[in-house]
Enzyme design. Structure first.
Site, PDB file in Angstrom:
ATOM      1  N   ARG A  59      11.855 -24.957  -4.033  1.00  0.00           N
ATOM      2  CA  ARG A  59      12.834 -24.707  -2.972  1.00  0.00           C
ATOM      3  C   ARG A  59      13.009 -23.212  -2.727  1.00  0.00           C
ATOM      4  NH1 ARG A  59      17.764 -28.776  -4.754  1.00  0.00           N
ATOM      5  NH2 ARG A  59      16.704 -30.743  -4.275  1.00  0.00           N
ATOM      6  N   GLU A  77       0.826  -1.205   0.000  1.00  0.00           N
ATOM      7  CA  GLU A  77       0.000   0.000   0.000  1.00  0.00           C
ATOM      8  C   GLU A  77       0.864   1.260   0.000  1.00  0.00           C
ATOM      9  OE1 GLU A  77      -2.012  -2.754   3.118  1.00  0.00           O
ATOM     10  OE2 GLU A  77      -0.082  -2.626   2.082  1.00  0.00           O
ATOM     11  N   THR A 122      18.619 -40.243   3.134  1.00  0.00           N
ATOM     12  CA  THR A 122      18.698 -39.486   1.887  1.00  0.00           C
ATOM     13  C   THR A 122      20.058 -38.805   1.754  1.00  0.00           C
ATOM     14  OG1 THR A 122      16.309 -39.108   1.854  1.00  0.00           O
ATOM     15  CG2 THR A 122      17.656 -37.607   0.548  1.00  0.00           C
ATOM     16  N   CYS A 182      -2.265  -2.969   7.616  1.00  0.00           N
ATOM     17  CA  CYS A 182      -1.806  -3.066   8.998  1.00  0.00           C
ATOM     18  C   CYS A 182      -2.018  -1.743   9.737  1.00  0.00           C
ATOM     19  CB  CYS A 182      -0.342  -3.468   9.049  1.00  0.00           C
ATOM     20  SG  CYS A 182       0.760  -2.321   8.201  1.00  0.00           S
ATOM     21  N   ALA A 210       8.818 -37.841  -5.300  1.00  0.00           N
ATOM     22  CA  ALA A 210       9.064 -38.283  -6.673  1.00  0.00           C
ATOM     23  C   ALA A 210       9.025 -39.803  -6.680  1.00  0.00           C
ATOM     24  CB  ALA A 210      10.410 -37.763  -7.167  1.00  0.00           C
TER      25      ALA A 210
END
Length: 358
Positions: free
Chosen positions: A187, A54, A199, A77, A157
């Site tokens: 990401r 704004e 992993t 705000c 995946a």
């Protein structure tokens, strides 16, 4: 009037999207100022700590905003507890006559107070325009503000028969170029990305943003037994991105010191009765660190725990059109979990399906 309001609110939402990956933990906000059915200014919240949408739109208007209608997707705000001045006084001082809002701000410091002040100043206020789309846009912010916990998305995946590799214990490149670019883009949108120790050991991932321009997320490793190799890229790449590792309190102190010397932040926790880290505690700590969104990339144990405990908000399945016939299942569950399909698209030869928890 309703169709006109939706038209300009749609533009607010488009503008707000440009701030994704740059304003967190603040919300995505776009602003359009209209006078005599003509846009005289528009802008969006560009960076955390920077001016709000704004303020930017009012300051950079091509003409006086007196008598204009201001469209904004989140309630302006009114509180002083932040880095930038509140927007409500500026709207009043610049004689804007009408304010159209998609969503009331769930932040307790705002939550209708901005609207009340505007109305008391004689400004017409309309709320709820494209409200559902506004909630979708700011789903990370809304979840975080209400719960102080990050919005959790699992990215899985897999093959069409639900395998995350074609040989247990080995790395398998499942998806193609388009899907990989999509993952790197995601990401850049999330505050943090998470994987488990298996992993790290098998894939040796970097978990950085490389195929597109964007910020690197925090890298979070869950490793209750501290089995991750200390020479892994995620620990030794010169802090290309910040890495945090969660482990249990009785873990190998020498290994912890080696990780800390490489700049890794190690957080030691008590384990649950089954020896696993408490995911709720992990999420609470991330929330305390202003991490409002978490992208979970694997593997089976992490996926199964998040889904089994219903600690996720969204699942993105990236499915390759192959049947592996062997390998590791993406998820192991002992009960049924109901999901709602949000979208279904193709990424090259792969299929992207997005689901939310019901």
């Amino acid at each position: 009037m309703e169709n006109i309001d939706k038209k300009y609110m749609r533009r607010c939402l488009e503008l707000a999207e440009h701030g994704r990956g740059a304003v967190s933990p603040n919300p995505l906000v776009g602003c359009v100022i209209v006078k005599d059915d003509k846009i005289i200014s528009e802008n969006y919240h560009r960076i955390f700590g920077g001016p709000h949408a704004e303020a930017l739109a009012i300051t950079n208007s091509s003409e006086s905003v007196s008598g204009a209608t201001l469209y904004v997707n989140l309630e302006p705000c009114c509180h002083e507890n932040k880095k930038t001045p509140p927007c409500v006084p500026s709207i009043i001082m610049n004689d804007i006559k009408r304010v159209v809002i998609a969503n009331v701000d769930p932040n307790p410091e705002v939550k209708g107070k901005g609207i009340k002040i505007l109305k008391e100043a004689g400004i017409e206020v309309v709320t709820g325009v494209s409200e559902k789309k506004g909630k979708q846009l700011n789903r990370f912010f809304f979840k975080y503000i209400k719960s102080r916990m990050p919005y959790v998305t699992l990215k899985i995946a897999k093959s069409l028969d639900g395998k995350i590799n074609d040989d247990i214990g080995s790395q398998t490149q499942i998806t193609g170029v388009e899907a990989n670019i999509f993952v790197h883009q995601q990401r850049s949108y999330y505050d943090a990305v998470m994987v488990g120790a298996n992993t790290v050991g098998i894939d040796n991932p970097q978990l950085t943003v490389r195929h597109i321009e964007g910020r690197d997320p925090y890298r979070i490793v869950l490793d209750d037994e501290l089995i991750s190799p200390v020479e892994s890229q995620i620990f030794t790449d010169g802090n290309q991105a910040s890495t945090w590792l969660f482990t249990r309190k009785d873990s190998n102190p020498e290994k912890i010191n080696s990780l800390k010397k490489n700049g890794v932040r190690v957080i030691e926790l008590q384990t649950q009765y089954d020896g696993l880290l408490d995911l709720k505690e992990v999420l609470a700590i991330l929330g305390e660190e202003n991490i409002s969104s978490l992208f979970v990339e694997g593997g089976q144990r992490i996926f199964s725990e998040f889904i089994g405990q219903k600690l996720f908000d969204e699942i993105i399945f990236l499915s390759t059109p192959k049947l592996f016939g062997k390998g590791l299942d993406a998820v192991k569950l002992t009960s049924t979990i109901e999901l709602e399909l949000v979208s279904l698209d193709k990424l090259g030869d792969d299929i992207k399906s997005v689901f939310r928890k019901k």
